[in-house]
Design a protein around this motif. Sequence first.
Motif, PDB file in Angstrom:
ATOM      1  N   PRO A 443       0.816  -1.216   0.000  1.00 46.59           N
ATOM      2  CA  PRO A 443       0.000   0.000   0.000  1.00 46.59           C
ATOM      3  C   PRO A 443       0.850   1.267   0.000  1.00 46.59           C
ATOM      4  N   LEU A 444       0.378   2.263  -0.711  1.00 42.84           N
ATOM      5  CA  LEU A 444       0.982   3.589  -0.690  1.00 42.84           C
ATOM      6  C   LEU A 444       0.243   4.450   0.329  1.00 42.84           C
ATOM      7  N   VAL A 445       0.981   5.158   1.154  1.00 43.55           N
ATOM      8  CA  VAL A 445       0.393   6.048   2.152  1.00 43.55           C
ATOM      9  C   VAL A 445       0.996   7.430   1.958  1.00 43.55           C
ATOM     10  N   ALA A 446       0.164   8.409   1.749  1.00 45.44           N
ATOM     11  CA  ALA A 446       0.643   9.776   1.510  1.00 45.44           C
ATOM     12  C   ALA A 446       1.503  10.254   2.674  1.00 45.44           C
ATOM     13  N   GLY A 447       2.644  10.838   2.330  1.00 49.96           N
ATOM     14  CA  GLY A 447       3.560  11.341   3.344  1.00 49.96           C
ATOM     15  C   GLY A 447       4.509  10.311   3.899  1.00 49.96           C
ATOM     16  N   HIS A 448       4.334   9.052   3.499  1.00 46.76           N
ATOM     17  CA  HIS A 448       5.180   7.986   4.034  1.00 46.76           C
ATOM     18  C   HIS A 448       5.771   7.126   2.916  1.00 46.76           C
ATOM     19  N   PHE A 455       6.069  -0.290 -10.033  1.00 47.71           N
ATOM     20  CA  PHE A 455       5.185   0.686 -10.681  1.00 47.71           C
ATOM     21  C   PHE A 455       3.963   0.887  -9.794  1.00 47.71           C
ATOM     22  N   TYR A 456       3.235   1.971 -10.056  1.00 49.47           N
ATOM     23  CA  TYR A 456       2.056   2.295  -9.271  1.00 49.47           C
ATOM     24  C   TYR A 456       0.798   1.755  -9.951  1.00 49.47           C
ATOM     25  N   ALA A 457      -0.095   1.232  -9.119  1.00 49.21           N
ATOM     26  CA  ALA A 457      -1.420   0.810  -9.565  1.00 49.21           C
ATOM     27  C   ALA A 457      -2.425   1.438  -8.609  1.00 49.21           C
ATOM     28  N   VAL A 458      -3.413   2.136  -9.136  1.00 51.09           N
ATOM     29  CA  VAL A 458      -4.357   2.866  -8.298  1.00 51.09           C
ATOM     30  C   VAL A 458      -5.784   2.547  -8.727  1.00 51.09           C
ATOM     31  N   THR A 459      -6.718   2.804  -7.820  1.00 48.44           N
ATOM     32  CA  THR A 459      -8.135   2.685  -8.148  1.00 48.44           C
ATOM     33  C   THR A 459      -8.701   4.075  -8.390  1.00 48.44           C
ATOM     34  N   THR A 460      -9.908   4.106  -8.898  1.00 46.04           N
ATOM     35  CA  THR A 460     -10.549   5.394  -9.175  1.00 46.04           C
ATOM     36  C   THR A 460     -10.895   6.148  -7.889  1.00 46.04           C
ATOM     37  N   PRO A 465      -3.041  13.797  -5.374  1.00 50.63           N
ATOM     38  CA  PRO A 465      -2.987  14.671  -6.549  1.00 50.63           C
ATOM     39  C   PRO A 465      -2.060  14.190  -7.654  1.00 50.63           C
ATOM     40  N   HIS A 466      -1.106  13.305  -7.349  1.00 47.20           N
ATOM     41  CA  HIS A 466      -0.109  12.936  -8.365  1.00 47.20           C
ATOM     42  C   HIS A 466      -0.097  11.443  -8.714  1.00 47.20           C
ATOM     43  N   TRP A 467      -0.481  10.572  -7.800  1.00 48.45           N
ATOM     44  CA  TRP A 467      -0.332   9.143  -8.044  1.00 48.45           C
ATOM     45  C   TRP A 467      -1.115   8.643  -9.254  1.00 48.45           C
ATOM     46  N   PRO A 468      -2.346   9.095  -9.488  1.00 48.65           N
ATOM     47  CA  PRO A 468      -3.031   8.613 -10.703  1.00 48.65           C
ATOM     48  C   PRO A 468      -2.294   8.970 -11.987  1.00 48.65           C
ATOM     49  N   ASP A 469      -1.660  10.139 -12.016  1.00 46.28           N
ATOM     50  CA  ASP A 469      -0.915  10.549 -13.216  1.00 46.28           C
ATOM     51  C   ASP A 469       0.382   9.769 -13.364  1.00 46.28           C
ATOM     52  N   ALA A 470       0.897   9.241 -12.244  1.00 50.07           N
ATOM     53  CA  ALA A 470       2.143   8.485 -12.300  1.00 50.07           C
ATOM     54  C   ALA A 470       1.902   6.983 -12.428  1.00 50.07           C
ATOM     55  N   ALA A 471       0.633   6.560 -12.327  1.00 53.75           N
ATOM     56  CA  ALA A 471       0.326   5.136 -12.328  1.00 53.75           C
ATOM     57  C   ALA A 471       0.384   4.534 -13.725  1.00 53.75           C
ATOM     58  N   GLU A 472       0.673   3.241 -13.779  1.00 55.58           N
ATOM     59  CA  GLU A 472       0.622   2.492 -15.028  1.00 55.58           C
ATOM     60  C   GLU A 472      -0.643   1.644 -15.125  1.00 55.58           C
ATOM     61  N   VAL A 473      -1.338   1.484 -13.966  1.00 49.37           N
ATOM     62  CA  VAL A 473      -2.571   0.690 -13.925  1.00 49.37           C
ATOM     63  C   VAL A 473      -3.640   1.504 -13.207  1.00 49.37           C
TER      64      VAL A 473
END
Length: 585
Positions: A443-448, A455-460, A465-473
């Motif tokens: 898991p990614l936790v903001a500030g930590h 690579f990053y994978a995120v849900t909707t 503010p930045h992780w969705p733009d940096a994600a590949e999934v």
Amino acid sequence: MSSVPSLLSRSSARFRSRLRRGVRSGHDRWNTWDPPKAEVLGVARTLTSATRVLDVMHLLRHEDGIEKYYTVNPGSAFADGLDAYLAGLGVQVLSWKEATRRSFDLAVSCSVHPTMRRLDAPLMVLPHGAGYNRLVTESTGDTFSPAGLSRRELMWRGKVVPEAIGVSHQAQIDRLAETCPEAAPYALAVGDWCFQRITASMKHRDRYRARLGAVGGRRLVVIHSTWSRHSLLGRHPELPLRLMTSLPVDEFAVAAVFHPNVWARHSRPGVLERLGAAMDAGLMIIPPEEGWRAAVVASDWVVGDHGSTTFYSAAADRVTLLAATGLDELDPRSPAAAFGQGAPRLDPDGDVYAQLLAAARGHDPAGLRPVVDRQLASVDTSGEVTRARMYAFLARRGVVVPDVAPLPLPVPAPEPVRRTAATAYDVTGAHDARGTVDLQRRPLVAGHHTEALGFYAVTTEENHPHWPDAAEVLARTAADAEVAALDWVAEAAVRYENLNVLVARLDESRCLVRLRGGRLLEARTERSWGARRSPLDPILLGSAVNLWLTDADRAKDLTDGLTLRTGQWRIEVAFTEQGGPGSRP
């Protein structure tokens, strides 16, 4: 005239007798059962002692003619909310003032304080943890007596206050003979009813594990922390978050058990806020009232300290690692101190994932058995011995000990406090030529989070503010969404040009997959004959497909299927291309 005071005296005596026996005014014919023969008072001083005395009081049966009441012995720094807690259980609660004005056939407490001398009842005290181990000078008045076995707590003006002192092992009586020899004749080894219930609940392990998310190949790590600056939380407050962000989420579920004094001192909102980041990453927190025993049964690993819940876990043969030993506040002659010196350690600053795996490989249940056996005796007969001692006080009221031993009921299933699943992951893994993808999501936790491992994978639902733009999934986890799956993947592909894989859930076991360039496939889990179809996590699926895409040595097409593997768990996924096999949009 002389007969009037006599009449009043007799009426008053009848009233006091009626009040004492707890019989309401009215006709006996209104009663469904016979009036009680004896009355027993459960005395709580902290939440820890309250939960333990409630447990012990269940050994007293109403059908034997016993009426039960509860009260709070005031004065503890950890007593806030205790009256409301007891009242919420529906038991009969008396104020301390009222309790001291009445008389009872027995008072039972899982803590001891000199003010309990004010009760008009023989007092039986029991430990509220795994024996007597901690040095609490504020209570004992000295630096060598463990709390519960000191002269200051047990005596008043040269007289021993309790008439029975239950201990979990004969060695504690020997210790009592040194710290307060006058009290030793009143001591009796009764074992530990709480641990007897834990051992009797082992057959319910699968049910408890399901409540804590230890399914689908996930194993359970339980963090245990007692209170004070010497505890796990006191020494390493960031350890829960470190565990959450270091352990692959598909391999481990993590829950935390904190001593009730932590909650009482820092408040429920305060505890949950302090652990908020770890909870965002998936940490489950067991409420202080109940659930910790089920967590002991359900756990695979325990990361703890010198608290009783860690000790019980080791006694239950769980893989145990200590992040704090508490040796600075333990009786050096106690089994808890020996436990702190001999149990395996966890380096909070090291690779906690590797340490857990190494501890499991080297785990020997017999390693700590000598220490455990010095603390817990009569494990299978504690309820019977404890009940017999309590009923002995009630014999003069005609209460007879039941012919059958008490049956330890399974402990309640855990009801953890949790937040929604994590919405962003750092993914690592590899793909082989046979179509098997091994992956790990953390898991990614903001500030930590400072540096990506993969690579990053995120849900909707991710709002960073930045992780969705940096994600590949990118994955949409809602099946019943307003925008159709085909429309959503098309729109998202235009909005996020960096994406390699888009996934939209169709139902529990099917997802729509869109690859960079526009290729569309429907994924579904395969199942063996007679087996249930496994659910398909959209973001796990998208992560596996992305690993397959980035592996230059792949020799198979997605329509040949993939095997997703996370730790001990694996799932077969089949793909059907839009328009039929081999078709390209």
